[in-house]
Design a protein around this motif. Structure first.
Motif, PDB file in Angstrom:
ATOM      1  N   VAL A   1       6.219  -4.264   7.112  1.00 19.36           N
ATOM      2  CA  VAL A   1       7.238  -3.234   6.930  1.00 19.36           C
ATOM      3  C   VAL A   1       6.528  -1.897   6.781  1.00 19.36           C
ATOM      4  O   VAL A   1       5.645  -1.747   5.941  1.00 19.36           O
ATOM      5  CB  VAL A   1       8.093  -3.516   5.674  1.00 19.36           C
ATOM      6  N   LYS A   2       6.922  -0.934   7.612  1.00 22.07           N
ATOM      7  CA  LYS A   2       6.374   0.421   7.524  1.00 22.07           C
ATOM      8  C   LYS A   2       7.529   1.366   7.205  1.00 22.07           C
ATOM      9  O   LYS A   2       8.431   1.546   8.014  1.00 22.07           O
ATOM     10  CB  LYS A   2       5.725   0.827   8.839  1.00 22.07           C
ATOM     11  N   ALA A   3       7.479   1.966   6.026  1.00 29.95           N
ATOM     12  CA  ALA A   3       8.534   2.886   5.612  1.00 29.95           C
ATOM     13  C   ALA A   3       8.264   4.282   6.174  1.00 29.95           C
ATOM     14  O   ALA A   3       7.158   4.600   6.608  1.00 29.95           O
ATOM     15  CB  ALA A   3       8.615   2.935   4.095  1.00 29.95           C
ATOM     16  N   LYS A   4       9.277   5.118   6.146  1.00 27.01           N
ATOM     17  CA  LYS A   4       9.145   6.475   6.665  1.00 27.01           C
ATOM     18  C   LYS A   4       8.186   7.310   5.829  1.00 27.01           C
ATOM     19  O   LYS A   4       7.557   8.230   6.340  1.00 27.01           O
ATOM     20  CB  LYS A   4      10.510   7.157   6.709  1.00 27.01           C
ATOM     21  N   ASP A   5       8.061   6.995   4.542  1.00 28.24           N
ATOM     22  CA  ASP A   5       7.163   7.764   3.674  1.00 28.24           C
ATOM     23  C   ASP A   5       5.721   7.272   3.738  1.00 28.24           C
ATOM     24  O   ASP A   5       4.857   7.794   3.046  1.00 28.24           O
ATOM     25  CB  ASP A   5       7.650   7.740   2.235  1.00 28.24           C
ATOM     26  N   GLY A   6       5.424   6.288   4.585  1.00 25.84           N
ATOM     27  CA  GLY A   6       4.064   5.810   4.764  1.00 25.84           C
ATOM     28  C   GLY A   6       3.737   4.542   4.004  1.00 25.84           C
ATOM     29  O   GLY A   6       2.656   3.988   4.168  1.00 25.84           O
ATOM     30  N   THR A   7       4.634   4.071   3.170  1.00 25.85           N
ATOM     31  CA  THR A   7       4.399   2.845   2.421  1.00 25.85           C
ATOM     32  C   THR A   7       4.380   1.666   3.375  1.00 25.85           C
ATOM     33  O   THR A   7       5.211   1.567   4.270  1.00 25.85           O
ATOM     34  CB  THR A   7       5.509   2.640   1.362  1.00 25.85           C
ATOM     35  N   ARG A   8       3.404   0.770   3.167  1.00 23.41           N
ATOM     36  CA  ARG A   8       3.274  -0.414   4.023  1.00 23.41           C
ATOM     37  C   ARG A   8       3.344  -1.662   3.159  1.00 23.41           C
ATOM     38  O   ARG A   8       2.693  -1.746   2.124  1.00 23.41           O
ATOM     39  CB  ARG A   8       1.964  -0.380   4.781  1.00 23.41           C
ATOM     40  N   VAL A   9       4.128  -2.624   3.603  1.00 25.55           N
ATOM     41  CA  VAL A   9       4.269  -3.901   2.910  1.00 25.55           C
ATOM     42  C   VAL A   9       3.966  -4.997   3.913  1.00 25.55           C
ATOM     43  O   VAL A   9       4.533  -5.025   5.004  1.00 25.55           O
ATOM     44  CB  VAL A   9       5.695  -4.084   2.336  1.00 25.55           C
ATOM     45  N   LEU A  10       3.071  -5.903   3.548  1.00 21.46           N
ATOM     46  CA  LEU A  10       2.722  -7.030   4.388  1.00 21.46           C
ATOM     47  C   LEU A  10       3.081  -8.319   3.646  1.00 21.46           C
ATOM     48  O   LEU A  10       2.658  -8.498   2.503  1.00 21.46           O
ATOM     49  CB  LEU A  10       1.232  -7.013   4.732  1.00 21.46           C
ATOM     50  N   ILE A  11       3.868  -9.158   4.282  1.00 19.66           N
ATOM     51  CA  ILE A  11       4.303 -10.422   3.690  1.00 19.66           C
ATOM     52  C   ILE A  11       3.841 -11.541   4.606  1.00 19.66           C
ATOM     53  O   ILE A  11       4.108 -11.520   5.801  1.00 19.66           O
ATOM     54  CB  ILE A  11       5.847 -10.463   3.563  1.00 19.66           C
ATOM     55  N   LYS A  12       3.125 -12.504   4.027  1.00 23.08           N
ATOM     56  CA  LYS A  12       2.647 -13.670   4.789  1.00 23.08           C
ATOM     57  C   LYS A  12       3.093 -14.935   4.081  1.00 23.08           C
ATOM     58  O   LYS A  12       3.074 -15.002   2.861  1.00 23.08           O
ATOM     59  CB  LYS A  12       1.114 -13.690   4.855  1.00 23.08           C
TER      60      LYS A  12
ATOM     61  N   ARG B   1       0.856  -1.194   0.000  1.00 24.41           N
ATOM     62  CA  ARG B   1       0.000   0.000   0.000  1.00 24.41           C
ATOM     63  C   ARG B   1       0.888   1.237   0.000  1.00 24.41           C
ATOM     64  O   ARG B   1       1.750   1.388   0.862  1.00 24.41           O
ATOM     65  CB  ARG B   1      -0.883   0.038   1.230  1.00 24.41           C
ATOM     66  N   ILE B   2       0.661   2.120  -0.972  1.00 27.21           N
ATOM     67  CA  ILE B   2       1.426   3.356  -1.085  1.00 27.21           C
ATOM     68  C   ILE B   2       0.453   4.516  -0.905  1.00 27.21           C
ATOM     69  O   ILE B   2      -0.475   4.670  -1.698  1.00 27.21           O
ATOM     70  CB  ILE B   2       2.139   3.442  -2.445  1.00 27.21           C
ATOM     71  N   PRO B   3       0.631   5.336   0.137  1.00 26.16           N
ATOM     72  CA  PRO B   3      -0.306   6.434   0.352  1.00 26.16           C
ATOM     73  C   PRO B   3      -0.164   7.501  -0.733  1.00 26.16           C
ATOM     74  O   PRO B   3       0.935   7.813  -1.184  1.00 26.16           O
ATOM     75  CB  PRO B   3       0.083   6.983   1.722  1.00 26.16           C
ATOM     76  N   GLY B   4      -1.295   8.025  -1.178  1.00 27.27           N
ATOM     77  CA  GLY B   4      -1.272   9.066  -2.192  1.00 27.27           C
ATOM     78  C   GLY B   4      -1.154   8.548  -3.614  1.00 27.27           C
ATOM     79  O   GLY B   4      -1.276   9.313  -4.560  1.00 27.27           O
ATOM     80  N   GLU B   5      -0.885   7.284  -3.789  1.00 33.18           N
ATOM     81  CA  GLU B   5      -0.744   6.669  -5.113  1.00 33.18           C
ATOM     82  C   GLU B   5      -1.813   5.598  -5.257  1.00 33.18           C
ATOM     83  O   GLU B   5      -1.541   4.408  -5.220  1.00 33.18           O
ATOM     84  CB  GLU B   5       0.651   6.056  -5.279  1.00 33.18           C
ATOM     85  N   ARG B   6      -3.041   6.019  -5.405  1.00 31.15           N
ATOM     86  CA  ARG B   6      -4.156   5.075  -5.433  1.00 31.15           C
ATOM     87  C   ARG B   6      -4.083   4.139  -6.635  1.00 31.15           C
ATOM     88  O   ARG B   6      -4.335   2.940  -6.520  1.00 31.15           O
ATOM     89  CB  ARG B   6      -5.452   5.863  -5.457  1.00 31.15           C
ATOM     90  N   GLY B   7      -3.737   4.660  -7.805  1.00 31.78           N
ATOM     91  CA  GLY B   7      -3.649   3.835  -9.006  1.00 31.78           C
ATOM     92  C   GLY B   7      -2.546   2.796  -8.913  1.00 31.78           C
ATOM     93  O   GLY B   7      -2.733   1.636  -9.287  1.00 31.78           O
ATOM     94  N   LEU B   8      -1.400   3.204  -8.413  1.00 31.23           N
ATOM     95  CA  LEU B   8      -0.276   2.278  -8.267  1.00 31.23           C
ATOM     96  C   LEU B   8      -0.579   1.209  -7.227  1.00 31.23           C
ATOM     97  O   LEU B   8      -0.262   0.034  -7.428  1.00 31.23           O
ATOM     98  CB  LEU B   8       0.996   3.041  -7.897  1.00 31.23           C
TER      99      LEU B   8
END
Length: 103
Positions: free
Chosen positions: A90-101, A30-37
């Motif tokens: 994973v929570k990046a400083k720019d708000g990007t969130r990555v979830l790995i299961k 999930r990338i905040p502000g980049e809804r299409g991506l």
């Protein structure tokens, strides 16, 4: 918050991973502000990836290409995703969130 709830939050006992080997890897990015991506990445990773494909890419990676911020080598990462029931967030400083299961 009640004292009992606060105690449980502070001293949460981590659950042991399930016994057995993982065969699939599920990604959510999930990338905040980049809804299409974010929608494109959700579509791209709609189905779980077979773990042998992920291992192929990790074997080809060089430790230097991962950057200085990642404290793991590719071999250590392969060891981490070997077992079923592992969740990595994973929570990046720019708000990007990555979830790995691992499944």
């Amino acid at each position: 918050m009640k004292p009992r709830e606060a105690y449980r939050e502070l001293y949460r006992v981590p659950r042991a991973p399930r016994k057995g080997r993982a065969h699939f890897l599920k990604l959510r990015i999930r990338i905040p502000g980049e809804r299409g991506l974010s929608a494109f990445l959700a579509f791209l990773f709609l189905f779980p990836l077979p773990l042998f494909i992920v291992r192929l890419f990790l074997r080809k990676m060089k430790p230097e290409s991962m950057g200085g911020d990642v404290p793991f080598t590719p071999a250590q990462m392969m060891e981490l995703i070997r077992y079923r029931g592992i969740n990595i967030e994973v929570k990046a400083k720019d708000g990007t969130r990555v979830l790995i299961k691992t499944l």
